[in-house]
Write a protein that holds these residues in place. Structure first.
Motif, PDB file in Angstrom:
ATOM      1  N   ASN A 119     100.304  43.930 -28.725  1.00  0.00           N
ATOM      2  CA  ASN A 119      99.758  45.216 -28.317  1.00  0.00           C
ATOM      3  C   ASN A 119     100.875  46.265 -28.288  1.00  0.00           C
ATOM      4  N   THR A 130      92.099  35.568 -31.025  1.00  0.00           N
ATOM      5  CA  THR A 130      91.604  35.977 -32.338  1.00  0.00           C
ATOM      6  C   THR A 130      91.872  34.898 -33.385  1.00  0.00           C
ATOM      7  N   THR A 177      86.919  37.233 -32.658  1.00  0.00           N
ATOM      8  CA  THR A 177      87.594  37.415 -31.375  1.00  0.00           C
ATOM      9  C   THR A 177      86.776  36.765 -30.269  1.00  0.00           C
ATOM     10  N   PHE A 219      96.581  45.273 -34.958  1.00  0.00           N
ATOM     11  CA  PHE A 219      96.740  44.573 -36.220  1.00  0.00           C
ATOM     12  C   PHE A 219      97.799  45.251 -37.075  1.00  0.00           C
ATOM     13  N   TYR A 233      92.804  45.399 -29.456  1.00  0.00           N
ATOM     14  CA  TYR A 233      93.578  44.550 -30.360  1.00  0.00           C
ATOM     15  C   TYR A 233      94.489  45.421 -31.220  1.00  0.00           C
ATOM     16  N   GLU A 285      97.188  41.079 -40.109  1.00  0.00           N
ATOM     17  CA  GLU A 285      97.451  39.992 -39.177  1.00  0.00           C
ATOM     18  C   GLU A 285      97.486  40.559 -37.768  1.00  0.00           C
ATOM     19  N   ARG A 286      97.210  39.704 -36.798  1.00  0.00           N
ATOM     20  CA  ARG A 286      97.236  40.136 -35.400  1.00  0.00           C
ATOM     21  C   ARG A 286      98.682  40.343 -34.980  1.00  0.00           C
ATOM     22  N   VAL A 315      87.661  38.956 -38.976  1.00  0.00           N
ATOM     23  CA  VAL A 315      88.357  38.705 -37.714  1.00  0.00           C
ATOM     24  C   VAL A 315      87.338  38.240 -36.676  1.00  0.00           C
TER      25      VAL A 315
END
Length: 260
Positions: free
Chosen positions: A140, A122, A116, A224, A222, A136-137, A114
């Motif tokens: 939030n 990202t 950033t 994920f 972050y 995967e992102r 990853v």
């Protein structure tokens, strides 16, 4: 009387010299030769970009001003005042990070890296897809009520390995809270093994894989999503976390909350 006169003149001369030296030592933030590294790093980090072809970080002097990049006209003006020596030092650090990430990508057990950048951008570099899970992102979720908080893992810059072990479904999320306390590059790995029945080349568990998360900054957050391949609905997720850099700043830490 003459001696007293000369003595007073000498005192005035000393005072003038001291005052002049004090004025000379005053730091002018607009002068590139007097700007501190931390001052310049705070600006340079906003212009860090990712070469997705090579999988490398670099300083993009022409990075566009946009809401996504979080760069303002003032930031671009400050970029013109950067001390060349500080910029060289910052770029050397990025070069070191790139070299370390490239070496890790060849390790064999790393499936994703990853990358950033400032403002929460990202990019996830897929090294191998023949793995029991992928990340995967996601949005939030700190402000969202979750069904369960499975476990928390604190990754510290002390050389020790952190652990988290729990049962959950095929999909979980992790809230990653990064605190570096200085403008510097970082990267750490989260290794995961899923205790599940392996029925195919990529289904189930029994294979340990590492996710490496990297960047340049101070305080970042972050989220994920981790998705296991296969059909089992109740899995034993076994995590290990270890900080690679920084290793000399014991105040640096990463908190990972695993949630539903």
């Amino acid at each position: 009387m003459k001696k007293l006169f000369y003595f007073l003149v000498a005192l005035l001369s000393i005072g003038f010299v001291v005052t002049s030296c004090s004025n000379d030592e005053t730091i002018d933030a607009n002068n590139p030769t007097t700007r501190s590294y931390d001052q310049d790093a705070e600006i340079l980090v906003k212009f860090v970009d990712i070469n997705k072809t090579e999988g490398q970080y670099f300083i993009n002097d022409s990075k566009k001003i946009s809401a996504l990049s979080y760069i303002t006209d003032k930031d671009w003006e400050e970029l013109q005042k950067i001390n060349p020596a500080n910029k060289t030092r910052f770029e050397n650090d990025l070069r070191m990070l790139n070299n370390q990430l490239e070496a890790i990508a060849k390790r064999g057990d790393v499936s994703q890296i990853v990358y950033t950048t400032y403002g929460g951008e990202t990019w996830i570099r897929n090294i191998s897809e023949d793995v029991p899970f992928m990340i995967e992102r996601s949005n939030n979720v700190q402000a969202i009520a979750t069904k369960a908080n499975y476990n928390t893992m604190s990754i510290l810059a002390d050389g020790f390995t952190a652990y988290a072990d729990f049962y959950a479904g095929r999909t979980i999320r992790s809230i990653v809270d990064i605190n570096m306390f200085a403008w510097k590059y970082y990267f750490f790995e989260i290794t995961c093994k899923i205790d599940a029945t392996k029925t195919g080349p990529i289904e189930g568990g029994n294979k340990e894989n590492a996710i490496v998360i990297s960047g340049t900054g101070q305080h970042e957050n972050y989220t994920f999503t981790w998705t296991a391949k296969g059909s089992e609905t109740n899995l034993n997720w076994k995590f290990q976390g270890k900080m690679h850099s920084p290793s000399d700043d014991l105040s640096a830490n990463v908190r990972v909350d695993f949630v539903d």
